[in-house]
Design an enzyme around this catalytic site. Structure first.
Site, PDB file in Angstrom:
ATOM      1  N   THR A 200       0.869  -1.177   0.000  1.00 22.15           N
ATOM      2  CA  THR A 200       0.000   0.000   0.000  1.00 22.15           C
ATOM      3  C   THR A 200       0.906   1.228   0.000  1.00 22.15           C
ATOM      4  O   THR A 200       2.083   1.128   0.358  1.00 22.15           O
ATOM      5  CB  THR A 200      -0.869   0.043   1.267  1.00 22.15           C
ATOM      6  N   GLU A 349      -5.677  -4.319  -0.879  1.00 25.45           N
ATOM      7  CA  GLU A 349      -5.955  -5.484  -0.032  1.00 25.45           C
ATOM      8  C   GLU A 349      -7.043  -6.383  -0.611  1.00 25.45           C
ATOM      9  O   GLU A 349      -7.254  -7.488  -0.128  1.00 25.45           O
ATOM     10  CB  GLU A 349      -6.387  -5.012   1.368  1.00 25.45           C
ATOM     11  N   LYS A 466     -15.549  15.858  11.100  1.00 27.93           N
ATOM     12  CA  LYS A 466     -16.354  15.569  12.292  1.00 27.93           C
ATOM     13  C   LYS A 466     -16.730  16.893  12.938  1.00 27.93           C
ATOM     14  O   LYS A 466     -15.935  17.501  13.643  1.00 27.93           O
ATOM     15  CB  LYS A 466     -15.574  14.667  13.244  1.00 27.93           C
ATOM     16  N   TRP A 471     -20.985  13.430  11.448  1.00 32.08           N
ATOM     17  CA  TRP A 471     -20.067  13.170  10.345  1.00 32.08           C
ATOM     18  C   TRP A 471     -20.549  13.873   9.077  1.00 32.08           C
ATOM     19  O   TRP A 471     -21.721  13.790   8.709  1.00 32.08           O
ATOM     20  CB  TRP A 471     -20.013  11.662  10.044  1.00 32.08           C
TER      21      TRP A 471
END
Ligand code: ADP
Length: 567
Positions: A200, A349, A466, A471
């Site tokens: 990654t 992944e 936030k 959110w």
């Protein structure tokens, strides 16, 4: 006459048929050997220092024979099962040969991301303990800075001619020419053996290694090509603009040969005009890239049309878009050109394909509802499961609004990171489901699900704004802003606020020659969002910094605006 059967569970009578990369190589040669691999590669530079494109063309038969020469060269160099062989290269036929030859000798194809910082590349090579490095001639300038720090590398092979011989470095063509393809013998390969690895990009902490198996890769190829996923066949000509040095170019170098699909590669040429011409000349039918690539192509198509010299792209039926969210406006803007953008989501992944978005039966692709579905990241493809959970690990309601952490499991999803116990532990969640207790992979993405299982990425957890305990999805705001006619690109980031902790700041790049004010942008967003979602401020900049894979680099923007004072 009755016969007493022993009381043992019945066994399947099916053959054991290992799912391996060698199987794909043999298949493409047997059935699709005359289909083509076309590569636009750089051949020298013009007076302004720009690379000059040259078209290289051969068939899968040619690829098959040269791959076996390379495989023998690797064996002769002592490469054995499980050894890591690295590539540092763009998209072209020699890299394709490496994609097959390395797994076919039982070794692990380790693609290095050429756009990472040198220190990260050095870390990754040492962590993986790569033994051989295959590198593009146009990238070879990195070698003097890289090699002294990478003692595991025993041999360097340069792909493409070098202006002059470099001591200690072998030329790919000379190297493989020593071998006779008919003499190559495959070693015994188990389908669970490792065949490839990718790290990654490590935006937080060190890069983490993901190791793909032959089995997971073959199943991923099948899953990708399905009609309900990306839908390609031997009649197609596929141009993967996604780089072969990141997430195995979404598996296309393996899945296209598996399906007999011809491949077209663009190497270093990823600008709009080069891509449009290549797509036209090579009659490309399907392509794949990140949204920023398609934004560049769109500008070129629109300019050519306005100038009365449109490109002839009638063969191009779909372009897959993923890597970051594709705004609905971007999807809509390709339809007048007869090009269908197909939205998909995934990550290193997950090999990467996790979801793909096609409207449900009965909803037209080109209707308003169709566009709304296509702007979502879509439904999990076969052999993949997803779910979205809250902070107590309970599934959130599938109402299209409730946000939570996106979890995934499936036949090509990693269960752990390579030699990284802490990273592995943080990514695993054990949860009860209809099939019992299972390990799920925590994607780090925040998503919603609707009642038909269409998933929408709302944010990366670290990019969420936030505000006062609520959110706010930066992705939704960005997508809406990029629907404004004067906006080329928009990124929304959180900035500190004394009362609300964080508030959204919109950073906007205007289209060339276009003008727009913060008040106009606010008025444009107002009808679409709750008031507390609206950005507190708008900043205009010339260009949004991009990551190594062409995504908005929000970390850099957060750094740039870290002392921003909201008035
Ligand atoms: P990185 O971006 O860190 O280099 P990856 O290529 O593995 O590594 O990126 C995976 C991430 O990219 C996902 O977790 C998700 O946040 C984002 N992503 C991928 N596809 C999409 C998409 N279609 N829409 C929104 N985000 C996406």
């Amino acid at each position: 006459m009755s016969q007493t059967l022993p009381n043992v569970p019945i066994q399947s009578t099916m053959m054991d048929f290992p799912l391996t990369i060698p199987y794909i190589l043999e298949r493409v040669n047997t059935y699709f050997g005359t289909n083509e691999v076309v590569s636009m590669i750089p051949a020298g530079r013009d007076a302004q220092g720009r690379p000059i494109p040259h078209i290289h063309r051969y068939t899968y038969h040619d690829m098959y024979r040269r791959t076996k020469q390379l495989a023998q060269a690797l064996q002769d160099a002592g490469i054995q099962k499980g050894d890591r062989v690295a590539t540092f290269a763009t998209n072209h036929f020699r890299h394709l040969e490496a994609y097959f030859a390395i797994p076919c000798v039982g070794a692990v194809l380790h693609t290095l991301n050429i756009r990472l910082h040198l220190e990260q590349i050095i870390y990754i090579v040492n962590h993986a303990q790569d033994r051989i490095l295959l590198i593009d001639n146009v990238l070879a300038a990195v070698l003097p800075a890289l090699l002294p720090h990478c003692p595991s590398i025993e041999k360097v092979i340069v792909m493409g001619p070098l202006p002059s011989a470099v001591p200690g470095v072998l030329d790919y063509e000379n190297w493989i020419s020593l071998y006779n393809p008919d003499e190559f013998r495959y070693p015994q390969i188990d389908e669970k053996d490792a065949c490839g690895m990718c790290y990654t990009s490590g935006t937080t902490g060190n890069p983490k290694g993901v190791v793909y198996s032959h089995r997971s890769s073959v199943l991923h190829c099948m899953g990708t090509a399905l009609p309900s996923a990306l839908a390609f066949s031997s009649a197609d000509r596929l141009l993967p603009i996604v780089p072969m040095f990141h997430v195995m170019a979404w598996g296309f170098p393996w899945s296209a040969p598996f399906m007999g699909t011809s491949l077209v590669f663009a190497s270093v040429f990823s600008d709009g005009p080069s891509l449009a011409k290549l797509m036209q000349d090579e009659k490309v039918t399907i392509s794949a890239g990140v949204p920023t690539i398609w934004m560049g192509l769109l500008v070129e198509l629109e300019q050519a049309k306005a100038a009365g010299t449109p490109y002839a792209l009638e063969h191009l039926k779909s372009m897959v878009v993923g890597g970051s969210a594709a705004p609905e406006s971007l999807i809509r803007s390709f339809d007048p050109f007869g090009i269908r953008l197909l939205h998909a989501w995934g990550m290193t992944e997950t090999s990467p394909l996790g979801t793909a978005s096609r409207p449900p039966v009965g909803v037209d692709f080109e209707s308003d509802a169709g566009y709304q579905y296509r702007a979502k990241q879509g439904q999990a493809v076969p052999l993949i499961d997803i779910r979205v959970i809250d902070e107590h690990n309970h599934d959130v309601p599938s109402d299209g609004h409730s946000m939570g952490r996106l979890l995934i499991r499936g036949a090509w999803v990693t269960e752990s990171y390579y030699l990284d116990e802490e990273g592995t532990r943080k990514s695993q969640v054990e949860l009860e489901g209809p099939l019992g207790k299972q390990i799920w992979f925590d994607t780090g993405d925040i998503a919603t699900l609707d009642h038909q299982g269409y998933m929408t990425i709302e944010d990366r957890a670290k990019d969420l704004v936030k505000s006062g305990g609520e959110w706010i999805s930066s992705v939704e705001l960005e997508n809406a802003l990029m629907g404004h006619p004067a906006v080329l690109q928009a990124a929304v980031i959180a900035v500190c606020h004394p009362k609300w902790d964080e508030r959204p700041l919109a950073v906007v790049v205007k289209k060339p020659g276009a003008e727009v004010t913060p008040d106009e942008l606010r008025a444009f967003l107002e009808p679409k969002f709750a008031k507390f979602w609206l950005p507190d401020a708008y900043e205009f900049i010339d260009a949004i910094p991009l990551t190594s894979t062409g995504k908005f680099l929000k970390r850099a923007l957060r750094e740039q605006f870290k002392d921003y004072v909201l008035l």
